[in-house]
Design a protein around this motif. Structure first.
Motif, PDB file in Angstrom:
ATOM      1  N   CYS A   8       0.837  -1.195   0.000  1.00  0.00           N
ATOM      2  CA  CYS A   8       0.000   0.000   0.000  1.00  0.00           C
ATOM      3  C   CYS A   8       0.878   1.252   0.000  1.00  0.00           C
ATOM      4  O   CYS A   8       1.814   1.366   0.790  1.00  0.00           O
ATOM      5  CB  CYS A   8      -0.906  -0.013   1.218  1.00  0.00           C
ATOM      6  SG  CYS A   8      -1.911   1.482   1.367  1.00  0.00           S
ATOM      7  N   CYS A  11      -0.259   3.449   3.517  1.00  0.00           N
ATOM      8  CA  CYS A  11       0.089   3.032   4.879  1.00  0.00           C
ATOM      9  C   CYS A  11       1.257   2.053   4.923  1.00  0.00           C
ATOM     10  O   CYS A  11       1.736   1.709   5.992  1.00  0.00           O
ATOM     11  CB  CYS A  11      -1.136   2.448   5.581  1.00  0.00           C
ATOM     12  SG  CYS A  11      -1.599   0.802   5.012  1.00  0.00           S
ATOM     13  N   GLU A  13       1.252  -1.075   4.120  1.00  0.00           N
ATOM     14  CA  GLU A  13       0.838  -2.452   4.380  1.00  0.00           C
ATOM     15  C   GLU A  13       1.198  -3.351   3.199  1.00  0.00           C
ATOM     16  O   GLU A  13       0.933  -3.003   2.049  1.00  0.00           O
ATOM     17  CB  GLU A  13      -0.679  -2.485   4.614  1.00  0.00           C
ATOM     18  CG  GLU A  13      -1.256  -3.868   4.777  1.00  0.00           C
ATOM     19  CD  GLU A  13      -1.008  -4.425   6.167  1.00  0.00           C
ATOM     20  OE1 GLU A  13      -0.381  -3.753   7.000  1.00  0.00           O
ATOM     21  OE2 GLU A  13      -1.476  -5.545   6.432  1.00  0.00           O
ATOM     22  N   CYS A  31      -6.138  -1.789  -0.454  1.00  0.00           N
ATOM     23  CA  CYS A  31      -5.451  -2.159   0.769  1.00  0.00           C
ATOM     24  C   CYS A  31      -6.447  -2.706   1.794  1.00  0.00           C
ATOM     25  O   CYS A  31      -7.470  -2.082   2.059  1.00  0.00           O
ATOM     26  CB  CYS A  31      -4.747  -0.925   1.331  1.00  0.00           C
ATOM     27  SG  CYS A  31      -3.989  -1.204   2.938  1.00  0.00           S
ATOM     28  N   CYS A  34      -6.251  -0.019   5.126  1.00  0.00           N
ATOM     29  CA  CYS A  34      -6.822   1.335   5.079  1.00  0.00           C
ATOM     30  C   CYS A  34      -7.768   1.527   3.901  1.00  0.00           C
ATOM     31  O   CYS A  34      -8.333   2.600   3.737  1.00  0.00           O
ATOM     32  CB  CYS A  34      -5.707   2.370   5.042  1.00  0.00           C
ATOM     33  SG  CYS A  34      -4.801   2.430   3.479  1.00  0.00           S
TER      34      CYS A  34
END
Ligand SMILES: [Zn+2]
Length: 54
Positions: A8, A11, A13, A31, A34
């Motif tokens: 992501c 964030c 991730e 994602c 988020c």
């Protein structure tokens, strides 16, 4: 089915999606953390680092 690794942009991730080629080509990946659509695919398993344009 093949797996696709993503990270992501928002964030950071990292997550893996398992989906058919049809779903992959549809390109709808978000994602899971988020829910941002700004994700980058990790291509390390698919494209050799030494690849060149033919
Ligand atoms: Zn995210």
């Amino acid at each position: 089915m093949p797996t696709y690794e993503y990270v992501c942009v928002k964030c950071g991730e990292q997550f893996v999606r398992i989906m058919s080629l049809k779903d992959y080509e549809a390109g709808q990946v978000a994602c899971p953390k988020c829910n941002a659509a700004e994700v980058k695919q990790q291509m390390s398993h698919f494209i050799p680092k030494t690849s060149r344009k033919s």
